[in-house]
Design a protein around this motif. Structure first.
Motif, PDB file in Angstrom:
ATOM      1  N   ALA A  91       0.788  -1.088   0.157  1.00 37.45           N
ATOM      2  CA  ALA A  91       0.017   0.160  -0.173  1.00 37.45           C
ATOM      3  C   ALA A  91       0.880   1.300   0.012  1.00 37.45           C
ATOM      4  N   LEU A 107       2.205   1.864  -3.497  1.00 34.93           N
ATOM      5  CA  LEU A 107       1.046   2.342  -4.309  1.00 34.93           C
ATOM      6  C   LEU A 107       0.748   4.106  -4.068  1.00 34.93           C
ATOM      7  N   SER A 108       1.032   4.287  -2.661  1.00 34.14           N
ATOM      8  CA  SER A 108       0.757   5.528  -2.502  1.00 34.14           C
ATOM      9  C   SER A 108       2.020   6.461  -3.054  1.00 34.14           C
ATOM     10  N   ALA A 134       1.479   6.792  -6.632  1.00 25.66           N
ATOM     11  CA  ALA A 134       0.204   7.730  -6.938  1.00 25.66           C
ATOM     12  C   ALA A 134       0.837   9.110  -6.910  1.00 25.66           C
ATOM     13  N   THR A 149      -4.486   9.410  -5.315  1.00 27.50           N
ATOM     14  CA  THR A 149      -3.717   9.632  -4.201  1.00 27.50           C
ATOM     15  C   THR A 149      -4.524   9.370  -2.933  1.00 27.50           C
ATOM     16  N   ALA A 185      -5.296   5.417  -2.277  1.00 26.53           N
ATOM     17  CA  ALA A 185      -4.056   4.916  -1.789  1.00 26.53           C
ATOM     18  C   ALA A 185      -3.435   5.308  -0.372  1.00 26.53           C
TER      19      ALA A 185
END
Length: 226
Positions: free
Chosen positions: A12, A15-16, A19, A201, A204
């Motif tokens: 995660a 992904l953040s 993003a 964003t 995420a």
């Protein structure tokens, strides 16, 4: 179970970070494409607000990049200089999105109202939660850990409530930009790219927070079983 959640948290976080790069890259790309109307972000925002009866809501420039926001306390739309003075597709997209929040405020949009009511509690909880969680881990105190989880849950709930607020503002922005003729139909793709990247964003960040919460809960039950 905790190790699986820990791995999911790492994913995660990845992904953040992705993003954040994605939204900057997308904004930069569409900042190079002028909207056919030739109007700047500030001009578009002013037109949208006036057309919806919000003549008393000012549009103000703020320093920084991607620092655009709607201030519900001052009732002001604040645009970064790269949006305020630019006539790009990226600029008008962001400007319209922030005006979407102003329209939500006018309409007393349910999730926005809830978010505003939650803010004072969440502001306090976000500051206290890390201290309680740290103390709970260090001293293996389940009561402190449980209280930290409770406060952290409030912060997570705030992020979850933020999602429909952001998506609704983006949907309003897309509709207004086309309906009021600020962009051509062929430019809708660029608007969607910019607003979707920004929305991801928030998704995420929420995913990271939810994974962290589940991880803390798993630790709590793991310690309580010992």
């Amino acid at each position: 179970m905790s190790s699986v959640l820990y791995l999911l948290i790492i994913v995660a976080f990845g992904l953040s970070v992705w993003a954040q790069f994605k939204v900057k890259g997308t904004f930069n790309k569409w900042s190079e494409s002028p909207a056919f109307s030739g109007m700047t972000g500030a001009e578009v925002a002013r037109r949208i607000l006036d057309a919806n009866g919000l003549h008393d809501v000012p549009v103000e420039p703020v320093p920084g990049k991607l620092t655009d926001h709607y201030d519900p306390v001052a009732r002001a739309v604040r645009l970064s200089e790269s949006v305020y003075y630019s006539n790009s597709i990226a600029a008008v997209s962001v400007a319209a999105h922030e005006c979407g929040h102003a329209l939500q405020h006018r309409d007393a949009y349910g999730f926005l109202v809830l978010r505003h009511k939650m803010f004072p509690v969440v502001n306090f909880a976000s500051g206290v939660a890390p201290l309680l969680l740290l103390a709970g881990f260090l001293f293996q105190a389940l009561n402190l850990l449980a209280l930290g989880i409770l406060f952290f849950s409030a912060a997570v709930a705030f992020q979850v409530v933020t999602l429909p607020v952001e998506f609704n503002a983006s949907n309003r922005a897309k509709d207004i930009l086309v309906r009021q003729g600020f962009i051509r139909n062929t430019e809708e793709r660029g608007v969607s790219k910019v607003l979707n990247a920004a929305a991801f964003t928030y998704v995420a960040a929420t995913l990271v927070a939810v994974m962290q919460l589940l991880y803390y809960i798993s630790i709590f039950f793991g310690q309580s079983d010992e």
